[in-house]
Design a protein around this motif. Sequence first.
Motif, mmCIF file in Angstrom:
data_model
loop_
_atom_site.group_PDB
_atom_site.id
_atom_site.type_symbol
_atom_site.label_atom_id
_atom_site.label_comp_id
_atom_site.label_asym_id
_atom_site.label_seq_id
_atom_site.Cartn_x
_atom_site.Cartn_y
_atom_site.Cartn_z
ATOM 1 N N THR A 122 19.569 2.232 1.496
ATOM 2 C CA THR A 122 20.720 3.194 1.463
ATOM 3 C C THR A 122 20.463 4.301 0.617
ATOM 4 O OG1 THR A 122 22.304 1.244 1.538
ATOM 5 C CG2 THR A 122 23.130 3.528 0.774
ATOM 6 N N GLU A 123 19.621 4.357 -0.277
ATOM 7 C CA GLU A 123 19.406 5.459 -1.186
ATOM 8 C C GLU A 123 18.164 6.337 -0.330
ATOM 9 O OE1 GLU A 123 19.122 7.795 -4.434
ATOM 10 O OE2 GLU A 123 20.629 6.350 -3.972
ATOM 11 N N LEU A 124 17.132 5.555 0.321
ATOM 12 C CA LEU A 124 16.369 6.265 1.397
ATOM 13 C C LEU A 124 16.964 6.998 2.497
ATOM 14 C CD1 LEU A 124 13.222 3.867 1.355
ATOM 15 C CD2 LEU A 124 13.453 6.192 0.164
ATOM 16 N N ARG A 125 18.149 6.489 3.095
ATOM 17 C CA ARG A 125 18.769 7.115 4.123
ATOM 18 C C ARG A 125 19.468 8.434 3.491
ATOM 19 N NH1 ARG A 125 20.465 1.804 5.126
ATOM 20 N NH2 ARG A 125 19.643 0.795 6.886
ATOM 21 N N LYS A 126 20.029 8.330 2.314
ATOM 22 C CA LYS A 126 20.513 9.546 1.752
ATOM 23 C C LYS A 126 19.369 10.693 1.577
ATOM 24 C CE LYS A 126 23.981 7.210 -1.044
ATOM 25 N NZ LYS A 126 24.461 6.962 -2.550
ATOM 26 N N ARG A 127 18.487 10.334 0.952
ATOM 27 C CA ARG A 127 17.055 11.238 0.883
ATOM 28 C C ARG A 127 16.681 11.856 1.982
ATOM 29 N NH1 ARG A 127 15.427 12.117 -4.405
ATOM 30 N NH2 ARG A 127 13.671 13.026 -3.380
ATOM 31 N N LEU A 128 16.865 11.069 3.229
ATOM 32 C CA LEU A 128 16.110 11.485 4.601
ATOM 33 C C LEU A 128 17.217 12.241 5.354
ATOM 34 C CD1 LEU A 128 13.900 8.298 5.327
ATOM 35 C CD2 LEU A 128 13.160 10.705 4.570
ATOM 36 N N SER A 129 18.519 12.101 5.199
ATOM 37 C CA SER A 129 19.321 12.869 6.002
ATOM 38 C C SER A 129 19.527 14.195 5.445
ATOM 39 C CB SER A 129 20.747 11.996 5.899
ATOM 40 O OG SER A 129 20.618 10.710 6.444
ATOM 41 N N PRO A 130 19.704 15.100 6.607
ATOM 42 C CA PRO A 130 19.927 16.483 6.185
ATOM 43 C C PRO A 130 21.327 16.764 5.383
ATOM 44 C CG PRO A 130 19.583 16.305 8.535
ATOM 45 C CD PRO A 130 19.959 14.689 7.957
ATOM 46 N N SER A 131 21.198 17.287 4.414
ATOM 47 C CA SER A 131 22.297 17.335 3.479
ATOM 48 C C SER A 131 21.773 18.717 2.387
ATOM 49 C CB SER A 131 22.617 16.190 2.663
ATOM 50 O OG SER A 131 21.460 15.924 1.817
ATOM 51 N N LEU B 248 9.326 5.130 6.249
ATOM 52 C CA LEU B 248 8.889 5.101 7.640
ATOM 53 C C LEU B 248 9.832 4.268 8.570
ATOM 54 C CD1 LEU B 248 5.091 5.007 7.400
ATOM 55 C CD2 LEU B 248 6.499 7.160 7.680
ATOM 56 N N SER B 249 10.235 3.222 8.004
ATOM 57 C CA SER B 249 11.220 2.455 8.740
ATOM 58 C C SER B 249 12.577 3.090 8.892
ATOM 59 C CB SER B 249 11.332 1.159 8.297
ATOM 60 O OG SER B 249 12.346 0.286 8.807
ATOM 61 N N VAL B 250 13.081 3.603 7.669
ATOM 62 C CA VAL B 250 14.369 4.426 7.439
ATOM 63 C C VAL B 250 14.275 5.600 8.491
ATOM 64 C CG1 VAL B 250 16.023 5.607 6.050
ATOM 65 C CG2 VAL B 250 15.097 3.138 5.528
ATOM 66 N N GLY B 251 13.282 6.239 8.512
ATOM 67 C CA GLY B 251 13.087 7.532 9.089
ATOM 68 C C GLY B 251 13.148 7.392 10.802
ATOM 69 N N GLU B 252 12.542 5.935 11.013
ATOM 70 C CA GLU B 252 12.770 5.648 12.670
ATOM 71 C C GLU B 252 13.999 5.279 12.969
ATOM 72 O OE1 GLU B 252 9.984 2.511 13.210
ATOM 73 O OE2 GLU B 252 8.221 3.774 12.893
ATOM 74 N N GLU B 253 14.788 4.810 12.047
ATOM 75 C CA GLU B 253 16.301 4.413 12.221
ATOM 76 C C GLU B 253 17.189 5.703 12.351
ATOM 77 O OE1 GLU B 253 17.773 2.048 9.347
ATOM 78 O OE2 GLU B 253 16.720 0.037 9.682
ATOM 79 N N LEU B 254 16.992 6.629 11.613
ATOM 80 C CA LEU B 254 17.701 7.597 11.596
ATOM 81 C C LEU B 254 17.369 8.654 12.767
ATOM 82 C CD1 LEU B 254 17.486 8.806 7.761
ATOM 83 C CD2 LEU B 254 19.367 7.804 9.080
ATOM 84 N N HIS B 255 16.170 8.640 13.299
ATOM 85 C CA HIS B 255 15.788 9.492 14.628
ATOM 86 C C HIS B 255 16.132 8.724 15.905
ATOM 87 C CE1 HIS B 255 13.615 11.605 11.247
ATOM 88 N NE2 HIS B 255 14.124 12.516 11.974
ATOM 89 N N ALA B 256 16.284 7.415 15.717
ATOM 90 C CA ALA B 256 16.724 6.806 17.107
ATOM 91 C C ALA B 256 17.784 7.047 17.689
ATOM 92 C CB ALA B 256 16.691 5.223 16.842
#
Length: 219
Positions: free
Chosen positions: A22-31, A193-201
């Motif tokens: 969850t923390e990585l999603r915040k870091r990788l999401s545009p904001s 890398l895993s969270v990044g793939e989820e966010l861009h799928a």
Amino acid sequence: MINFGISAYLKLVSLNPQPQRTELRKRLSPSDKAYDFHRSLRLHANRLLTHGDSIENVLDSVGRITKPAERDSAQQGLRTLLNWRASNPVGIFEVKPHVYVSPNDVFKISFTADFGTVIGGRKCAVHLWNTKRPPLAERLVTSTLSMLKPAYPEVDNIVVLSLLDSTLISSLDDANAAAMGQRLAARIEEAILSVGEELHAPAVVLRTPPSTPQPAPRM
């Protein structure tokens, strides 16, 4: 490449797997850039320790912080720091920041020491910690600091000083501890890398509905 400050990285490795993602999603999401809740504490600690400002001036300045939670946190942290310094009155010196790059260039960690001092006869680069949650996972913090230590030949140890309870967590001159820090960094790379793939799928896969059958033409 993601750039973690050392506090952000230590927070990340101290989280359980799901909150970590969850923390990585915040870091990788545009904001917008996240607000640094503890910046005031660091600035005032720097004024006090490395610039020689008086305790009275620093505490008066902290009292003017407008956000109550931030003000209370900074005041509590500085009180703990002053008490710790009273028990450890050795001189202060500056330590240059260094950057660690992960094994596969996925992220980097900026370790910025708030000050340098001598603890137990050893020169130490000290980073202040004042975050209540999550609690630091001492074994993982030790391995991370041990991994970072080779970048700091000018000191004997790099140390985290918790202003919640005056606990010190230090790097070790131990190849096994440093290797554990490297393995942990590799797992963080995999999670990023895993969270990044989820966010861009794509959220929804659109399928073309079958066409309505048409009657065969008459001969």
